[in-house]
Design a protein around this motif. Structure first.
Motif, mmCIF file in Angstrom:
data_model
loop_
_atom_site.group_PDB
_atom_site.id
_atom_site.type_symbol
_atom_site.label_atom_id
_atom_site.label_comp_id
_atom_site.label_asym_id
_atom_site.label_seq_id
_atom_site.Cartn_x
_atom_site.Cartn_y
_atom_site.Cartn_z
ATOM 1 N N UNK A 10 35.269 33.768 47.784
ATOM 2 C CA UNK A 10 35.447 34.579 46.588
ATOM 3 C C UNK A 10 35.259 33.720 45.347
ATOM 4 N N UNK A 11 35.282 34.380 44.214
ATOM 5 C CA UNK A 11 35.132 33.646 42.954
ATOM 6 C C UNK A 11 36.379 32.801 42.713
ATOM 7 N N UNK A 12 36.185 31.520 42.494
ATOM 8 C CA UNK A 12 37.315 30.637 42.253
ATOM 9 C C UNK A 12 37.960 30.953 40.906
ATOM 10 N N UNK A 13 39.268 30.985 40.899
ATOM 11 C CA UNK A 13 39.996 31.225 39.655
ATOM 12 C C UNK A 13 40.651 29.958 39.124
ATOM 13 N N UNK A 14 40.659 28.901 39.923
ATOM 14 C CA UNK A 14 41.256 27.647 39.477
ATOM 15 C C UNK A 14 40.683 26.461 40.247
ATOM 16 N N UNK A 15 40.815 25.298 39.631
ATOM 17 C CA UNK A 15 40.430 24.040 40.264
ATOM 18 C C UNK A 15 41.654 23.149 40.364
ATOM 19 N N UNK A 16 41.525 22.118 41.167
ATOM 20 C CA UNK A 16 42.567 21.093 41.275
ATOM 21 C C UNK A 16 41.964 19.770 40.829
#
Length: 320
Positions: A10-16
């Motif tokens: 799915x479309x990523x909503x956050x990164x780390x």
């Protein structure tokens, strides 16, 4: 809990931001170190900017550009360090997709602006030393505004193009960024798109907004050094070189680290080394900028002494 593979499709909503997460025992010492650096950077650059604005003797082209540089360094540090400090303190290294793009946009804008601004500053020193008779005419107030304004506008336009390109990428794999801030190369490495087009864009932008200003700066200093060597008096040579030596130090550190990070391919071996170099041009360069200019420049030192005398006099007047 959702399956990680399904989430990744799915479309990523956050990164780390991995940052320095592989050094858990150093999180608090690194937090304290970067906190001290951030406070010193903000204090030093804001001080120089305030002195340039307040002291009439510093209303010259050289200090006009220095004031712009100090303002830029303040903004650049505030784009990177608060998020890094929060991650080190709370161990929460997540950043939203929009937040990541925003950080990259402002960071990229300021980096390109600094490249262009350093080139403008070297041109100013070139005219002052190599063509002193034409200096006042060529570096008028209008010319200074045009050079500085073009640097800022060029930086934000360039970063706008690359940020728009990154926003169109598809991220369907890992969301862990192997860096302590959102940058072009780590983001492109995470995308599932063909990297060829993005790599071509990166090379074009680096050549236009980093390498070209670097070569112009290098040409300016070659001319400056050639002119200085022709001065017959040793005292005259020393005085002429002192007017641009601090700028030369800043330029050398900044361009060297920047070009290595963005022009050499990122391999597993170079990844950690590039992270260290990124610390130099994002964290240490903004710190040493006010130190170099304040310690090596008599006009800034005198302006600081005058400001201190006025402050003490004001306190004594209030007590009286």
């Amino acid at each position: 809990m959702a399956n990680p593979e399904q989430v990744n499709q799915t479309i990523l909503t956050e990164f780390i931001l991995q940052g320095f997460g592989n050094l858990p025992e150093l999180q608090i010492p690194l937090f304290l170190l970067f906190l001290v650096i951030y406070i010193a950077t903000m204090a030093g650059n804001i001080l120089i900017f305030a002195l340039v604005v307040a002291d009439q003797h510093l209303h010259t082209p050289m200090y006009f550009f220095l004031g712009n540089l100090s303002c830029l360094e303040t903004c650049c540090s505030s784009t990177i360090l608060p998020r890094l400090l929060a991650g080190l303190l709370t161990l929460d290294r997540t950043i939203s997709f929009s937040g990541c793009l925003t950080q990259y946009y402002f960071f990229g804008s300021l980096v390109v602006t600094e490249c262009l601004l350093l080139s403008a500053m070297s041109y100013d020193r070139y005219l002052a030393i190599c063509n002193p008779l034409h200096y006042a005419a060529r570096m008028s107030g209008r010319a200074c505004l045009q050079l500085a304004g073009s640097s800022w506008i060029g930086g934000f336009l360039c970063s706008g193009m690359s940020t728009l390109s990154i926003s169109q990428l598809i991220f369907c794999g890992s969301n862990v960024i192997d860096h302590f801030f959102c940058d072009f190369i780590p983001l492109v490495k995470l995308s599932c798109n063909d990297p060829h087009l993005m790599e071509t864009l990166a090379v074009a932008l680096i050549l236009l907004f980093s390498l070209v200003p670097f070569l112009l700066t290098l040409m300016s200093y070659i001319c400056i050094i050639a002119t200085i060597l022709r001065i017959p008096s040793p005292t005259g040579r020393q005085k002429a070189f002192s007017t641009c030596s601090s700028h030369l130090i800043v330029v050398s550190i900044y361009y060297a680290t920047l070009l290595i990070v963005y022009m050499f391919p990122t391999t597993d071996i170079l990844s950690d080394f590039k992270k260290v170099l990124s610390v130099i041009y994002t964290v240490l360069t903004p710190l040493v900028n006010p130190l170099i200019y304040s310690l090596r420049n008599k006009e800034v030192q005198e302006a600081l002494r005058k400001a201190c005398r006025k402050f003490k006099f004001g306190q004594l007047h209030e007590l009286g």
